[in-house]
Scaffold this motif. Structure first.
Motif, PDB file in Angstrom:
ATOM      1  N   GLN A  34      39.739  -0.993  32.672  1.00  0.00           N
ATOM      2  CA  GLN A  34      38.704  -2.332  33.028  1.00  0.00           C
ATOM      3  C   GLN A  34      39.557  -3.349  33.756  1.00  0.00           C
ATOM      4  OE1 GLN A  34      36.569  -3.884  29.125  1.00  0.00           O
ATOM      5  NE2 GLN A  34      38.166  -2.253  28.182  1.00  0.00           N
ATOM      6  N   CYS A  35      40.814  -3.328  33.693  1.00  0.00           N
ATOM      7  CA  CYS A  35      41.685  -4.347  34.395  1.00  0.00           C
ATOM      8  C   CYS A  35      41.742  -4.012  35.741  1.00  0.00           C
ATOM      9  CB  CYS A  35      42.826  -4.648  33.796  1.00  0.00           C
ATOM     10  SG  CYS A  35      42.651  -5.624  32.113  1.00  0.00           S
ATOM     11  N   ARG A  36      42.064  -2.614  36.023  1.00  0.00           N
ATOM     12  CA  ARG A  36      42.428  -2.310  37.455  1.00  0.00           C
ATOM     13  C   ARG A  36      41.469  -1.300  38.033  1.00  0.00           C
ATOM     14  NH1 ARG A  36      47.055  -4.173  39.490  1.00  0.00           N
ATOM     15  NH2 ARG A  36      48.832  -4.326  38.374  1.00  0.00           N
ATOM     16  N   LEU A  37      40.605  -0.826  37.530  1.00  0.00           N
ATOM     17  CA  LEU A  37      39.733   0.097  38.330  1.00  0.00           C
ATOM     18  C   LEU A  37      38.164  -0.693  38.186  1.00  0.00           C
ATOM     19  CD1 LEU A  37      40.821   3.262  36.396  1.00  0.00           C
ATOM     20  CD2 LEU A  37      41.646   2.304  38.692  1.00  0.00           C
ATOM     21  N   LEU A  38      37.851  -1.448  37.239  1.00  0.00           N
ATOM     22  CA  LEU A  38      36.606  -2.369  37.477  1.00  0.00           C
ATOM     23  C   LEU A  38      36.739  -3.756  38.023  1.00  0.00           C
ATOM     24  CD1 LEU A  38      35.225  -0.979  33.981  1.00  0.00           C
ATOM     25  CD2 LEU A  38      34.857   0.242  36.291  1.00  0.00           C
ATOM     26  N   ASP A  39      35.717  -4.176  38.436  1.00  0.00           N
ATOM     27  CA  ASP A  39      35.717  -5.549  38.792  1.00  0.00           C
ATOM     28  C   ASP A  39      34.943  -6.648  38.181  1.00  0.00           C
ATOM     29  OD1 ASP A  39      33.426  -4.854  39.855  1.00  0.00           O
ATOM     30  OD2 ASP A  39      33.887  -4.785  41.896  1.00  0.00           O
ATOM     31  N   ARG A  40      34.342  -6.140  37.038  1.00  0.00           N
ATOM     32  CA  ARG A  40      33.323  -6.973  36.309  1.00  0.00           C
ATOM     33  C   ARG A  40      33.915  -7.612  35.184  1.00  0.00           C
ATOM     34  NH1 ARG A  40      30.731  -2.140  36.798  1.00  0.00           N
ATOM     35  NH2 ARG A  40      30.611  -1.923  34.709  1.00  0.00           N
ATOM     36  N   PRO A  42      37.220  -9.676  33.225  1.00  0.00           N
ATOM     37  CA  PRO A  42      38.240 -10.414  33.266  1.00  0.00           C
ATOM     38  C   PRO A  42      39.323  -9.773  32.521  1.00  0.00           C
ATOM     39  CG  PRO A  42      36.462 -11.758  32.716  1.00  0.00           C
ATOM     40  CD  PRO A  42      36.073 -10.369  32.736  1.00  0.00           C
ATOM     41  N   PRO A  43      40.676  -9.871  33.050  1.00  0.00           N
ATOM     42  CA  PRO A  43      41.752  -9.085  32.203  1.00  0.00           C
ATOM     43  C   PRO A  43      41.913  -9.689  30.875  1.00  0.00           C
ATOM     44  CG  PRO A  43      42.318  -9.545  34.673  1.00  0.00           C
ATOM     45  CD  PRO A  43      41.020 -10.309  34.351  1.00  0.00           C
ATOM     46  N   HIS A  44      41.710 -11.088  30.513  1.00  0.00           N
ATOM     47  CA  HIS A  44      41.881 -11.708  29.343  1.00  0.00           C
ATOM     48  C   HIS A  44      40.734 -11.213  28.462  1.00  0.00           C
ATOM     49  CE1 HIS A  44      38.817 -14.408  30.768  1.00  0.00           C
ATOM     50  NE2 HIS A  44      38.544 -14.481  29.501  1.00  0.00           N
ATOM     51  N   ALA A  45      39.748 -10.926  28.671  1.00  0.00           N
ATOM     52  CA  ALA A  45      38.578 -10.269  28.039  1.00  0.00           C
ATOM     53  C   ALA A  45      38.960  -8.731  27.642  1.00  0.00           C
ATOM     54  CB  ALA A  45      37.322 -10.477  28.511  1.00  0.00           C
ATOM     55  N   ALA A  46      39.542  -8.026  28.529  1.00  0.00           N
ATOM     56  CA  ALA A  46      39.922  -6.500  28.277  1.00  0.00           C
ATOM     57  C   ALA A  46      41.020  -6.800  27.292  1.00  0.00           C
ATOM     58  CB  ALA A  46      40.091  -6.115  29.582  1.00  0.00           C
ATOM     59  N   VAL A  47      41.874  -7.486  27.689  1.00  0.00           N
ATOM     60  CA  VAL A  47      43.256  -7.569  26.582  1.00  0.00           C
ATOM     61  C   VAL A  47      42.801  -7.750  25.232  1.00  0.00           C
ATOM     62  CG1 VAL A  47      45.231  -8.405  26.213  1.00  0.00           C
ATOM     63  CG2 VAL A  47      44.731  -7.933  28.531  1.00  0.00           C
ATOM     64  N   HIS A  48      41.928  -8.815  25.088  1.00  0.00           N
ATOM     65  CA  HIS A  48      41.631  -9.390  23.668  1.00  0.00           C
ATOM     66  C   HIS A  48      40.728  -8.099  23.130  1.00  0.00           C
ATOM     67  CE1 HIS A  48      39.967 -11.951  20.739  1.00  0.00           C
ATOM     68  NE2 HIS A  48      38.727 -11.542  20.982  1.00  0.00           N
ATOM     69  N   LEU A  49      39.803  -7.496  23.812  1.00  0.00           N
ATOM     70  CA  LEU A  49      38.905  -6.568  23.149  1.00  0.00           C
ATOM     71  C   LEU A  49      39.839  -5.144  22.744  1.00  0.00           C
ATOM     72  CD1 LEU A  49      36.142  -5.537  22.430  1.00  0.00           C
ATOM     73  CD2 LEU A  49      35.984  -4.485  24.739  1.00  0.00           C
ATOM     74  N   SER A  50      40.732  -4.786  23.380  1.00  0.00           N
ATOM     75  CA  SER A  50      41.708  -3.707  23.195  1.00  0.00           C
ATOM     76  C   SER A  50      42.605  -4.166  22.094  1.00  0.00           C
ATOM     77  CB  SER A  50      42.519  -3.609  24.459  1.00  0.00           C
ATOM     78  OG  SER A  50      41.788  -3.447  25.612  1.00  0.00           O
ATOM     79  N   VAL A  51      42.963  -5.417  22.014  1.00  0.00           N
ATOM     80  CA  VAL A  51      43.887  -5.543  20.843  1.00  0.00           C
ATOM     81  C   VAL A  51      43.162  -5.797  19.521  1.00  0.00           C
ATOM     82  CG1 VAL A  51      45.126  -7.788  19.924  1.00  0.00           C
ATOM     83  CG2 VAL A  51      45.652  -7.163  22.199  1.00  0.00           C
ATOM     84  N   GLU A  52      41.736  -6.226  19.695  1.00  0.00           N
ATOM     85  CA  GLU A  52      40.949  -6.400  18.563  1.00  0.00           C
ATOM     86  C   GLU A  52      40.581  -4.917  17.992  1.00  0.00           C
ATOM     87  OE1 GLU A  52      36.409  -7.566  18.562  1.00  0.00           O
ATOM     88  OE2 GLU A  52      37.707  -9.471  17.973  1.00  0.00           O
ATOM     89  N   LEU A  53      40.117  -4.051  18.854  1.00  0.00           N
ATOM     90  CA  LEU A  53      39.988  -2.535  18.635  1.00  0.00           C
ATOM     91  C   LEU A  53      41.351  -1.946  18.002  1.00  0.00           C
ATOM     92  CD1 LEU A  53      38.167  -0.300  18.603  1.00  0.00           C
ATOM     93  CD2 LEU A  53      38.819   0.108  20.962  1.00  0.00           C
ATOM     94  N   ALA A  54      42.432  -2.122  18.439  1.00  0.00           N
ATOM     95  CA  ALA A  54      43.683  -1.531  17.872  1.00  0.00           C
ATOM     96  C   ALA A  54      43.764  -1.990  16.448  1.00  0.00           C
ATOM     97  CB  ALA A  54      44.876  -1.825  18.897  1.00  0.00           C
ATOM     98  N   GLY A  55      43.750  -3.482  16.305  1.00  0.00           N
ATOM     99  CA  GLY A  55      44.065  -3.778  14.960  1.00  0.00           C
ATOM    100  C   GLY A  55      43.050  -3.542  13.844  1.00  0.00           C
ATOM    101  N   ARG A  56      41.710  -3.303  14.302  1.00  0.00           N
ATOM    102  CA  ARG A  56      40.608  -2.969  13.443  1.00  0.00           C
ATOM    103  C   ARG A  56      40.671  -1.527  13.195  1.00  0.00           C
ATOM    104  NH1 ARG A  56      36.474  -4.902  16.120  1.00  0.00           N
ATOM    105  NH2 ARG A  56      35.557  -2.972  17.030  1.00  0.00           N
ATOM    106  N   ARG A  57      41.424  -0.529  14.044  1.00  0.00           N
ATOM    107  CA  ARG A  57      41.362   0.718  13.756  1.00  0.00           C
ATOM    108  C   ARG A  57      42.825   1.196  13.118  1.00  0.00           C
ATOM    109  NH1 ARG A  57      37.572   4.130  16.410  1.00  0.00           N
ATOM    110  NH2 ARG A  57      38.658   5.684  15.067  1.00  0.00           N
ATOM    111  N   HIS A  58      43.871   0.456  13.699  1.00  0.00           N
ATOM    112  CA  HIS A  58      45.073   1.084  13.333  1.00  0.00           C
ATOM    113  C   HIS A  58      46.173  -0.035  12.823  1.00  0.00           C
ATOM    114  CE1 HIS A  58      43.529   4.682  15.498  1.00  0.00           C
ATOM    115  NE2 HIS A  58      43.395   3.757  16.713  1.00  0.00           N
ATOM    116  N   GLY A  59      45.543  -1.035  12.635  1.00  0.00           N
ATOM    117  CA  GLY A  59      46.513  -2.097  11.983  1.00  0.00           C
ATOM    118  C   GLY A  59      47.206  -3.002  12.893  1.00  0.00           C
ATOM    119  N   ARG A  60      48.132  -4.081  12.324  1.00  0.00           N
ATOM    120  CA  ARG A  60      48.474  -5.108  13.211  1.00  0.00           C
ATOM    121  C   ARG A  60      49.670  -4.559  14.120  1.00  0.00           C
ATOM    122  NH1 ARG A  60      50.499 -10.115   9.519  1.00  0.00           N
ATOM    123  NH2 ARG A  60      51.220 -10.645  11.503  1.00  0.00           N
ATOM    124  N   GLY A  61      50.457  -3.425  13.613  1.00  0.00           N
ATOM    125  CA  GLY A  61      51.490  -3.025  14.470  1.00  0.00           C
ATOM    126  C   GLY A  61      50.920  -2.492  15.869  1.00  0.00           C
ATOM    127  N   ALA A  62      49.787  -1.895  15.565  1.00  0.00           N
ATOM    128  CA  ALA A  62      49.023  -1.358  16.714  1.00  0.00           C
ATOM    129  C   ALA A  62      48.585  -2.361  17.621  1.00  0.00           C
ATOM    130  CB  ALA A  62      48.073  -0.266  16.503  1.00  0.00           C
TER     131      ALA A  62
END
Length: 287
Positions: A34-40, A42-62
């Protein structure tokens, strides 16, 4: 993300230690894409969504790992290997190294580069237009190319606009790449009323539909065979939508349920490696 998986891994591996679970890797790939290959996005949104998804699926460590790795990967220079060796080409074009090595040995560097570029390209949207169809859901300016006197047209409008149109519901317009239609149209001009033609690798029915829309099935008897019964259900649905009369059956082409010498033409578009359609089927390169 599927298309560029190897290239994304090349940039992520600098910030990962061994043993990262594959589901977490996919979250990292998605975020970096999302950050490097798309232009729609924003990096902060991509990071936030990825962190949220990792936490929901795999816990705080992930979620902590994803946050740290993605932020570092986004800030780091984005540089691909530049050589023409199998390893560099494999990463740069995101194709398996074994396949790149085989192509280089068989075809040389220029042809290999051309095939890699074709496999990495976003697929173009082509439609098949029934002969004589009018009231099409685009203006001429939306057509970027055409083949066979406008029978196939490449469009600049989105798929959704075509799918929601009356022309699509009537069966006047269907999505089909010219390379797929070429096999069927090899029979164009040969078929005559009363002839019997069998497509023995039918599903989901695009080749017989192509012949019908081109005007080549008029008065013929069409048989549609395929080994997969479940895929033949899609063939039936498509033929009903298009009002295409054909006998549809699940059958093995090596033992076809027909009498010897009872056919005038046989259409065989055999299941293949997909190497010619990697742009449209990016997952096939990893299988």
């Amino acid at each position: 993300t599927l298309r560029w998986k190897l290239r994304l891994d090349h940039h992520l591996d600098r910030f990962l230690r061994g043993g990262t679970p594959e589901p977490v890797r996919w979250i990292l790939r998605l975020g970096l894409a999302q950050c490097r290959l798309l232009d729609r996005v924003p990096p902060h949104a991509a990071v936030h969504l990825s962190v949220e998804l990792a936490g929901r699926r795999h816990g705080r460590g992930a979620s902590g790992l994803v946050n740290a790795v993605l932020r570092r990967a986004i800030e780091a220079p984005w540089s691909d290997p530049e050589g023409d060796d199998p390893e560099s080409l494999s990463v740069r074009f995101s194709h398996p190294k074994w396949l790149v090595s085989r192509w280089l040995g068989r075809h040389g560097i220029e042809a290999t580069r051309a095939m890699l570029e074709a496999g990495s390209r976003d697929p173009e949207a082509w439609v098949r237009v029934r002969r004589g169809a009018t009231d099409l859901p685009w203006d001429p300016a939306a057509e970027t190319a055409s083949l066979r006197e406008g029978f196939f047209r490449r469009l600049s409008i989105g798929r959704e606009r075509v799918l929601s149109s009356d022309a699509f519901r009537r069966g006047d317009v269907s999505f089909q790449d010219p390379s797929s239609g070429a096999c069927a149209l090899a029979l164009s001009g040969f078929l005559r009323p009363g002839m019997v033609v069998a497509d023995v690798c039918t599903a989901p029915g695009g080749k017989l539909a192509c012949l019908r829309d081109h005007g080549d099935l008029e008065g013929t008897h069409a048989l549609a065979f395929d080994l997969s019964a479940s895929r033949q259900l899609r063939t039936l649905d498509g033929f009903r939508r298009l009002s295409l009369p054909a006998l549809v059956a699940a059958a093995d082409a090596t033992r076809p349920p027909i009498r010897p010498s009872s056919l005038d033409a046989v259409l065989v578009d055999a299941p293949c490696s997909n190497l010619g359609v990697l742009s449209r089927r990016p997952e096939a390169r990893w299988r």
